[in-house]
Design an enzyme around this catalytic site. Structure first.
Site, short mmCIF file in Angstrom:
data_model
loop_
_atom_site.label_atom_id
_atom_site.label_comp_id
_atom_site.label_asym_id
_atom_site.label_seq_id
_atom_site.Cartn_x
_atom_site.Cartn_y
_atom_site.Cartn_z
N HIS A 69 0.85 -1.12 0.16
CA HIS A 69 0.08 -0.04 -0.15
C HIS A 69 0.88 1.30 -0.09
O HIS A 69 1.96 1.32 0.25
CB HIS A 69 -1.13 0.19 1.11
CG HIS A 69 -0.40 0.31 2.48
ND1 HIS A 69 0.41 -0.70 3.12
CD2 HIS A 69 -0.46 1.60 3.27
CE1 HIS A 69 0.55 -0.03 4.34
NE2 HIS A 69 0.30 1.20 4.38
N HIS A 71 1.70 5.53 1.09
CA HIS A 71 1.58 6.57 2.18
C HIS A 71 1.56 7.94 1.16
O HIS A 71 2.67 8.44 1.34
CB HIS A 71 2.47 6.37 3.04
CG HIS A 71 1.99 5.30 4.33
ND1 HIS A 71 3.13 5.47 5.05
CD2 HIS A 71 1.24 4.63 4.39
CE1 HIS A 71 2.60 4.09 6.20
NE2 HIS A 71 1.68 3.90 5.33
N ASP A 82 -0.70 -0.31 10.64
CA ASP A 82 0.13 -0.98 9.72
C ASP A 82 0.78 -2.25 10.19
O ASP A 82 0.91 -3.65 9.84
CB ASP A 82 1.23 -0.47 8.75
CG ASP A 82 0.53 0.63 8.08
OD1 ASP A 82 -0.32 0.54 7.57
OD2 ASP A 82 1.26 1.60 7.51
N CYS A 136 -13.56 0.30 18.20
CA CYS A 136 -13.88 0.09 19.43
C CYS A 136 -13.73 -1.58 19.84
O CYS A 136 -13.61 -1.78 21.01
CB CYS A 136 -15.05 0.78 19.81
SG CYS A 136 -16.59 0.25 18.60
N HIS A 209 -21.15 1.70 19.45
CA HIS A 209 -20.15 1.76 20.06
C HIS A 209 -19.86 1.16 21.51
O HIS A 209 -20.92 1.06 22.12
CB HIS A 209 -19.86 3.49 20.11
CG HIS A 209 -18.54 3.84 20.95
ND1 HIS A 209 -17.27 3.35 20.25
CD2 HIS A 209 -18.30 4.58 21.98
CE1 HIS A 209 -16.53 4.04 20.97
NE2 HIS A 209 -17.01 4.80 21.73
N HIS A 221 -11.97 3.53 25.55
CA HIS A 221 -12.79 3.30 24.39
C HIS A 221 -12.04 3.80 23.33
O HIS A 221 -11.17 4.42 23.57
CB HIS A 221 -14.20 3.78 24.42
CG HIS A 221 -14.37 5.13 24.50
ND1 HIS A 221 -15.19 6.22 24.14
CD2 HIS A 221 -13.67 6.16 25.28
CE1 HIS A 221 -15.28 7.26 24.25
NE2 HIS A 221 -14.27 7.49 25.07
#
Length: 252
Positions: A69, A71, A82, A136, A209, A221
């Site tokens: 991938h 950047h 990553d 979460c 959530h 959280h």
């Protein structure tokens, strides 16, 4: 990584700029080849989600030997996300190509990085949000692994599931992960390790959530678009509370 693969990756990354490109290096009968894939992330300027159908198509061609991938506008160093994805992928080689604006205003490759699994475990605090990797539910799973030695089941979840009009990740899956629902205490006196499930601007009108109650009035959280962290329980969070889930172990 030979020059032909490197060139193919660079061409793809430049074509996708400023979006993150993603792809796979496949080892077939005629050697290694780069296969460009689609980035289906909701925020493709910041993250990548490789289309599952493209991954399946690559597997049909041969052995997947590297995940690739870009950047755009950043360094080639792997991010925390990553590193976490690399550990979970089962693929030993990851390649990052960094792109940037040059002195003449053109976009070009700045740097490359190759890395692999190293046993990395992301810290619970200040991790970047990347859905399905650091979100979460990922934080809940990692907390239970680190603090309780419990390996919670992971669940496939599409990016943006909370707005697709049908998905209900937490309520559909909490029993399979070993949790039971307990009554919401009027005093707010939860047990440490309780999962507090909330509904925050949910287009699906379902809880979207959740966090871990740490005790002492603190919630751990990870909100969408923010770094993971601790916050004092109460106020808006308490108003959004829909379910309290307690780990019982096994499948209930």
């Amino acid at each position: 990584m030979n020059d032909a693969i490197k060139n193919a990756i660079a061409v793809h990354a430049l074509a996708e700029y400023p979006r993150e490109c993603c792809g796979l290096v496949v080892q077939g009968f005629e050697g290694d080849a780069y296969m460009p894939c689609r980035n289906t992330a909701v925020t493709p300027l910041e993250h990548f989600v490789l289309a599952p159908s493209d991954f399946a198509a690559a597997e049909d061609l041969g052995d997947i030997v590297a995940v690739v991938h870009s950047h755009p506008g950043g360094s080639a160093s792997p991010s925390v996300a990553d590193k976490a994805m690399c550990e979970a992928s089962g693929i030993d080689n990851w390649i990052i190509v960094a792109l940037g604006v040059q002195g003449d205003g053109s976009i070009a490759v700045d740097d490359w990085c190759e890395f692999g699994p190293s046993g990395y475990v992301a810290p619970l605090l200040n991790r970047e949000f990347v859905h399905g990797v650091h979100d979460c539910y990922s934080l809940i799973r990692d907390w239970y692994c680190i603090e309780r030695g419990v390996e919670l089941q992971d669940f496939e979840r599409a990016d943006g599931w909370w707005a697709d009009g049908k998905s209900n990740l937490y309520l559909d899956n909490y029993r399979a992960a070993g949790f039971v629902e307990v009554s919401i205490p009027a005093s707010g006196d939860f047990e440490a390790g309780d999962v507090l499930v909330m509904q925050i601007r949910s287009k699906n009108d379902v809880p979207n959530h959740a966090g871990i109650y740490l005790g002492g009035g603190l919630l751990l959280h990870h909100m969408h678009g923010r770094l993971s962290g601790r916050t004092v329980w109460g106020g808006m969070w308490a108003q959004c509370l829909r379910k309290v889930l307690r780990y019982q172990g096994g499948v209930s």
